[in-house]
Scaffold this motif. Structure first.
Motif, PDB file in Angstrom:
ATOM      1  N   ARG B  82     -24.896 -19.234  30.934  1.00 41.44           N
ATOM      2  CA  ARG B  82     -23.700 -19.824  31.530  1.00 41.44           C
ATOM      3  C   ARG B  82     -22.487 -19.249  30.817  1.00 41.44           C
ATOM      4  NH1 ARG B  82     -20.176 -23.915  30.406  1.00 41.44           N
ATOM      5  NH2 ARG B  82     -19.612 -25.372  32.052  1.00 41.44           N
ATOM      6  N   ARG B  83     -21.787 -18.310  31.471  1.00 39.40           N
ATOM      7  CA  ARG B  83     -20.651 -17.651  30.846  1.00 39.40           C
ATOM      8  C   ARG B  83     -19.422 -18.525  31.032  1.00 39.40           C
ATOM      9  NH1 ARG B  83     -23.809 -13.510  32.914  1.00 39.40           N
ATOM     10  NH2 ARG B  83     -24.620 -12.161  31.246  1.00 39.40           N
ATOM     11  N   GLY B  84     -19.144 -19.334  29.988  1.00 40.37           N
ATOM     12  CA  GLY B  84     -18.184 -20.432  30.075  1.00 40.37           C
ATOM     13  C   GLY B  84     -16.833 -20.038  30.626  1.00 40.37           C
ATOM     14  N   ILE B  85     -16.338 -18.876  30.264  1.00 44.68           N
ATOM     15  CA  ILE B  85     -14.973 -18.511  30.625  1.00 44.68           C
ATOM     16  C   ILE B  85     -14.947 -17.723  31.927  1.00 44.68           C
ATOM     17  CG2 ILE B  85     -12.904 -17.261  29.839  1.00 44.68           C
ATOM     18  CD1 ILE B  85     -13.710 -18.128  26.967  1.00 44.68           C
ATOM     19  N   GLN B  86     -15.762 -16.662  32.016  1.00 43.66           N
ATOM     20  CA  GLN B  86     -15.756 -15.819  33.209  1.00 43.66           C
ATOM     21  C   GLN B  86     -16.080 -16.595  34.485  1.00 43.66           C
ATOM     22  OE1 GLN B  86     -17.059 -15.296  30.350  1.00 43.66           O
ATOM     23  NE2 GLN B  86     -17.161 -13.140  29.748  1.00 43.66           N
ATOM     24  N   ARG B  87     -16.992 -17.567  34.391  1.00 40.85           N
ATOM     25  CA  ARG B  87     -17.439 -18.267  35.592  1.00 40.85           C
ATOM     26  C   ARG B  87     -16.328 -19.078  36.250  1.00 40.85           C
ATOM     27  NH1 ARG B  87     -19.196 -23.468  34.782  1.00 40.85           N
ATOM     28  NH2 ARG B  87     -21.121 -23.258  35.935  1.00 40.85           N
ATOM     29  N   LEU B  88     -15.295 -19.413  35.467  1.00 40.54           N
ATOM     30  CA  LEU B  88     -14.194 -20.200  36.025  1.00 40.54           C
ATOM     31  C   LEU B  88     -13.026 -19.324  36.477  1.00 40.54           C
ATOM     32  CD1 LEU B  88     -14.264 -23.188  33.510  1.00 40.54           C
ATOM     33  CD2 LEU B  88     -14.961 -23.219  35.899  1.00 40.54           C
ATOM     34  N   ALA B 102     -21.958 -17.902  39.805  1.00 38.31           N
ATOM     35  CA  ALA B 102     -21.790 -16.868  38.784  1.00 38.31           C
ATOM     36  C   ALA B 102     -22.919 -16.899  37.764  1.00 38.31           C
ATOM     37  CB  ALA B 102     -20.450 -17.067  38.068  1.00 38.31           C
ATOM     38  N   ASP B 103     -23.532 -18.063  37.571  1.00 35.45           N
ATOM     39  CA  ASP B 103     -24.575 -18.194  36.550  1.00 35.45           C
ATOM     40  C   ASP B 103     -25.924 -17.675  37.027  1.00 35.45           C
ATOM     41  OD1 ASP B 103     -22.668 -19.664  35.146  1.00 35.45           O
ATOM     42  OD2 ASP B 103     -23.413 -21.588  35.897  1.00 35.45           O
ATOM     43  N   VAL B 104     -26.130 -17.665  38.342  1.00 38.48           N
ATOM     44  CA  VAL B 104     -27.478 -17.723  38.856  1.00 38.48           C
ATOM     45  C   VAL B 104     -28.109 -16.368  39.109  1.00 38.48           C
ATOM     46  CG1 VAL B 104     -28.868 -18.600  40.738  1.00 38.48           C
ATOM     47  CG2 VAL B 104     -26.985 -19.946  39.870  1.00 38.48           C
TER      48      VAL B 104
END
Lengths: 252, 252
Positions: B82-88, B102-104
């Protein structure tokens, strides 16, 4: 499945869980007195030893504390807030402060069990640091103790080819710590990757952090990169999960 | 203290811990066959039921899997990164993709148990969202299931005064989800704060996530802010710790 697992657990663990949930739900708040041994014996129909064991589980987890003659109280716990991004700002270590000083505010944080050694790199460390062939690493191990309670174990790996002869291979790295010294070596860390996991502690981790086997640890693996993308430090941290809140504040 | 606690635990738990440590140390790698019941009976001098219980603890934790007639094997586990910053990033939800897509990557993630309701705000939620007086919140609850295994429970809170009448109060919020809709309402989320903790799951959490009581959960509390610093969403997430690696990549 969770149900079957639960029913296999000893009674004292189930009572501890019921009390833990009452604390998490706010039924018992910080500083509140929990039911005592006599109350638990009456409520659950158990022997004194079972009631005592249930309370001692919560005490071992740091959830409650016993006050002599007064009973057992929900701990007024102040976890350490670790601001993941701000704490690594250059203004921090660049001005000679340690990175962890940003977390601590007015509390007492001591570093103990510091060891520095030169070791062969594991395949994993070698891969992360992009080492050539048989290149060795400088390994810095230490433990952080907050208000008398160990909260964090950290092991940093740095390429010996980069840090040999610098204060990074000494126990005391000087003002601003390893990152300030890396900057002096022309390898200022400006980009960071932190990977976070959580699992139950190994027996050795539980002993070193004084946590019972019923409390998880948080693992943080941090890699520090220069502005050219060169990895210069890999740091494996093991945190007592009951002692920390990790905060990440960012624009996206 | 950890030592005393350990010795009180039943034998099957101690055997499970020894096997877990052998797996963590790499003695048994992904796909390797573990010692069977007969091996454990001989090595530890225990009854078949005890050996079976030890293996079932690891199976319940998702560490190993039983293959009929072949034995028990270390699971070849692929945690979700789970890429905390990029995914948002705005490019993500701004282009009509969901944040979790983005995580999957190529894996199957389904959302189930979606409920939307209007509720009174707790003091905590009211404080975080800076609500006035008795203002109510839109509460969106849902569960995320990865490759058939529940991995995440999420509960979002949004001010009713902001989202009433918008698709945010429907089960299906449309392309790009809640954040795209907030942007349409003039409240584009551009700043985020994530707070991370870890603890043992409650019984209800363990059931909903199909995890045994021996596996921790990671809690993420995210607050989304507009560029004027207005908090527009508060999201409490509960993650099966065995299913996730959280990654934060940042400059500092």
């Amino acid at each position: 499945m969770a149900h079957t697992e639960d029913d296999r657990r000893p009674k004292y663990q189930r009572i501890a869980e019921a009390l833990r949930e009452a604390i998490q739900s706010g039924e018992y708040g910080p500083g509140d007195r929990l039911p005592g041994e006599n109350d638990l014996m009456a409520t659950y129909g158990v022997a004194r030893m079972t009631a005592r064991q249930a309370l001692s589980v919560l005490r071992d987890e740091g959830v409650v504390e016993a006050r002599k003659g007064a009973g057992v109280f929900v701990r007024e716990f102040r976890p350490l807030r670790r601001r993941g991004i701000q704490r690594l700002a250059r203004q921090q270590w660049g001005n000679g402060r340690s990175v962890w000083a940003a977390d601590v505010e007015d509390r007492s944080l001591e570093v103990d069990h510091v060891t520095v050694s030169e070791e062969a790199a594991s395949d994993h460390v070698s891969g992360v640091l992009e080492l050539a062939g048989e290149e060795t690493v400088c390994v810095r191990r230490r433990r952080f103790v907050l208000d008398g309670k160990p909260v964090l174990l950290a092991t940093s790996y740095l390429p010996v080819s980069l840090v040999a002869g610098s204060p990074i291979v000494r126990e005391d790295t000087g003002p601003g710590g390893t990152y300030a010294r890396l900057a002096e070596l022309g390898c200022k860390p400006v980009h960071f990757r932190e990977e976070i996991r959580s699992r139950m502690p190994s027996k050795d981790e539980a002993t070193q952090l004084s946590i019972s086997a019923g409390t998880p640890v948080i693992l943080i693996c941090r890699t520090a990169f220069t502005d050219e993308g060169r990895p210069v430090e890999f740091n494996e941290m093991t945190l007592d999960a009951a002692s920390y809140i990790l905060e990440y504040d960012f624009d996206a």
